[in-house]
Design a protein around this motif. Structure first.
Motif, PDB file in Angstrom:
ATOM      1  N   TYR A 204      32.248  41.474  40.256  1.00 53.07           N
ATOM      2  CA  TYR A 204      33.264  40.177  38.855  1.00 53.07           C
ATOM      3  C   TYR A 204      34.151  41.159  39.145  1.00 53.07           C
ATOM      4  N   PHE A 205      35.453  41.924  40.071  1.00 56.03           N
ATOM      5  CA  PHE A 205      36.885  42.547  39.883  1.00 56.03           C
ATOM      6  C   PHE A 205      37.426  40.960  39.872  1.00 56.03           C
ATOM      7  N   THR A 206      37.227  40.295  41.283  1.00 57.73           N
ATOM      8  CA  THR A 206      37.938  38.849  41.388  1.00 57.73           C
ATOM      9  C   THR A 206      37.771  38.095  40.544  1.00 57.73           C
ATOM     10  N   GLU A 207      37.142  38.103  39.135  1.00 54.39           N
ATOM     11  CA  GLU A 207      37.475  37.418  37.887  1.00 54.39           C
ATOM     12  C   GLU A 207      37.867  37.825  37.056  1.00 54.39           C
ATOM     13  N   LEU A 208      37.872  39.351  36.836  1.00 55.80           N
ATOM     14  CA  LEU A 208      38.943  39.605  35.832  1.00 55.80           C
ATOM     15  C   LEU A 208      40.099  39.722  36.372  1.00 55.80           C
ATOM     16  N   LEU A 209      40.359  40.304  37.464  1.00 59.67           N
ATOM     17  CA  LEU A 209      41.341  39.827  37.858  1.00 59.67           C
ATOM     18  C   LEU A 209      42.841  38.885  37.522  1.00 59.67           C
ATOM     19  N   GLU A 210      41.574  37.310  38.068  1.00 58.50           N
ATOM     20  CA  GLU A 210      41.910  36.281  37.811  1.00 58.50           C
ATOM     21  C   GLU A 210      42.469  36.037  36.146  1.00 58.50           C
ATOM     22  N   ARG A 211      41.404  36.317  35.057  1.00 59.40           N
ATOM     23  CA  ARG A 211      41.490  36.263  33.615  1.00 59.40           C
ATOM     24  C   ARG A 211      43.025  37.078  33.636  1.00 59.40           C
ATOM     25  N   ILE A 212      42.857  37.898  33.803  1.00 61.12           N
ATOM     26  CA  ILE A 212      44.047  38.847  33.923  1.00 61.12           C
ATOM     27  C   ILE A 212      45.709  38.291  34.328  1.00 61.12           C
ATOM     28  N   GLU A 213      45.147  37.689  35.272  1.00 61.05           N
ATOM     29  CA  GLU A 213      46.343  35.881  35.369  1.00 61.05           C
ATOM     30  C   GLU A 213      46.565  35.098  34.737  1.00 61.05           C
ATOM     31  N   THR A 214      46.248  35.270  34.011  1.00 65.23           N
ATOM     32  CA  THR A 214      46.348  34.167  32.680  1.00 65.23           C
ATOM     33  C   THR A 214      47.174  34.492  32.032  1.00 65.23           C
ATOM     34  N   CYS A 215      47.555  35.648  31.462  1.00 67.48           N
ATOM     35  CA  CYS A 215      48.106  36.143  30.789  1.00 67.48           C
ATOM     36  C   CYS A 215      49.787  36.131  30.807  1.00 67.48           C
ATOM     37  N   GLN A 216      50.116  35.588  31.751  1.00 65.18           N
ATOM     38  CA  GLN A 216      51.083  35.031  32.846  1.00 65.18           C
ATOM     39  C   GLN A 216      52.124  36.404  31.742  1.00 65.18           C
ATOM     40  N   VAL A 217      51.773  37.786  32.568  1.00 71.86           N
ATOM     41  CA  VAL A 217      52.834  38.100  31.747  1.00 71.86           C
ATOM     42  C   VAL A 217      54.057  38.493  32.377  1.00 71.86           C
ATOM     43  N   PRO A 218      54.981  39.102  31.883  1.00 73.10           N
ATOM     44  CA  PRO A 218      56.476  38.992  32.736  1.00 73.10           C
ATOM     45  C   PRO A 218      56.866  40.157  33.710  1.00 73.10           C
ATOM     46  N   SER A 219      56.014  41.119  33.382  1.00 73.31           N
ATOM     47  CA  SER A 219      56.494  42.460  34.456  1.00 73.31           C
ATOM     48  C   SER A 219      55.296  42.370  35.808  1.00 73.31           C
ATOM     49  N   ALA A 220      55.314  42.942  36.833  1.00 73.06           N
ATOM     50  CA  ALA A 220      54.480  42.750  37.901  1.00 73.06           C
ATOM     51  C   ALA A 220      53.296  43.822  37.653  1.00 73.06           C
ATOM     52  N   LEU A 221      52.192  43.406  38.292  1.00 74.35           N
ATOM     53  CA  LEU A 221      51.268  44.525  37.656  1.00 74.35           C
ATOM     54  C   LEU A 221      50.476  45.052  39.077  1.00 74.35           C
ATOM     55  N   ASN A 222      50.142  46.418  39.170  1.00 71.49           N
ATOM     56  CA  ASN A 222      49.911  47.307  39.926  1.00 71.49           C
ATOM     57  C   ASN A 222      48.499  48.118  39.296  1.00 71.49           C
ATOM     58  N   PHE A 223      47.504  46.884  40.582  1.00 69.28           N
ATOM     59  CA  PHE A 223      46.324  47.656  40.741  1.00 69.28           C
ATOM     60  C   PHE A 223      45.666  48.509  41.952  1.00 69.28           C
TER      61      PHE A 223
END
Length: 286
Positions: free
Chosen positions: A101-120
């Motif tokens: 389910y990680f693809t769906e989890l990353l999509e959920r995090i993407e909807t937060c529209q945070v101004p920082s870069a995200l390193n996974f």
């Protein structure tokens, strides 16, 4: 439309081969195939001609490819421009468990529209991580920890091997001791939990295959290539290919989300944390 789907389409269109595209994207082929189908459903037309395992862009797909590349190029250029003037440090997220389910989890995090870069990072320790998802109950003094999901691990048995008398549910520990199994390699938390379980109840597991890639591990299970322990909630399995059997002594997997204590007042990190918690609450309810 989520950018993830556009990136997946761009790679599939470039190779016109789902296996090569999935390898470039570092995802499983079934995940890529499903995402392309969802994209075609949203657009309302097929984008590829399909010939068994091979694909080729159709006329509408070629038109969409050009627009897709323009959107991605504009997006990446915008990120570059912002990063040149952005003083906000990137946020590091460590996913130390395997899940389909990680693809769906990353999509959920993407909807937060945070101004920082995200390193996974995935499946390895990351001392820089502000947010950690783990199934190991270790108390880390620098982190606040919260349980987000508790699930049972079940024995996945290929349908062609399944026999009610041999795999009576719940399966006895004596029977489990004599079953050759496929498993992830020892750096994965799921394997560590499995080893701890066997040491406590069965002495030692009989491992016939060791796999160092969770996507390949799931594919082997779904294709009926062996018997394996799998989490009930966070792993997608093909019910028509495997029979799930409960164990006499249940093996539980608990997922924890951990955030650095010195980031309690960081609204961006707390926003991501809350979106992840909500994601697993919804998954648990299904």
């Amino acid at each position: 439309m989520l950018l993830t789907k556009l990136y997946y389409f761009r790679s599939a269109a470039k190779f016109e081969n789902l296996t090569k595209a999935a390898k470039e994207l570092k995802i499983s082929q079934p995940t890529l195939t499903k995402t392309i189908r969802l994209l075609e459903t949203e657009i309302g037309v097929p984008l590829f001609k399909r010939f068994g395992n091979k694909i080729a862009l159709n006329d509408k797909g070629k038109i969409f490819q050009g627009r897709c590349c323009q959107i991605i190029d504009s997006w990446e250029e915008a990120k570059r421009e912002i990063s040149e003037t952005n003083d906000i440090a990137p946020i590091n997220i460590s996913l130390q468990v395997a899940s389909s389910y990680f693809t769906e989890l990353l999509e959920r995090i993407e909807t937060c529209q945070v101004p920082s870069a995200l390193n996974f990072t995935q499946n390895k320790q990351d001392e820089k991580a502000e947010i950690v998802l783990s199934s190991i109950p270790t108390v880390l003094p620098l982190y606040d920890s919260q349980v987000v999901l508790e699930e049972e691990c079940l024995l996945a048995v290929p349908k062609y091997l399944y026999d009610k008398e041999l795999f009576d549910s719940p399966l006895s520990l004596t029977a489990l001791e004599n079953i050759p199994m496929i498993s992830l390699t020892k750096e994965y938390e799921l394997r560590q939990s499995m080893d701890d379980y066997f040491i406590k109840h069965v002495k030692k597991a009989r491992i016939s295959y060791e796999v160092d890639n969770p996507s390949l591990y799931r594919d082997m299970i779904n294709r009926g290539m062996g018997i394996a322990l799998v989490p009930r909630k966070t792993w997608k399995l093909q019910d028509n290919e495997v029979q799930l059997v409960s164990l006499e002594q249940p093996l539980k997997r608990i997922l924890y989300i951990r955030t650095l204590k010195n980031q309690r007042d960081n609204r961006i990190i707390q926003k991501i944390r809350e979106s992840m918690i909500q994601f697993f609450q919804e998954l648990d309810a299904t």
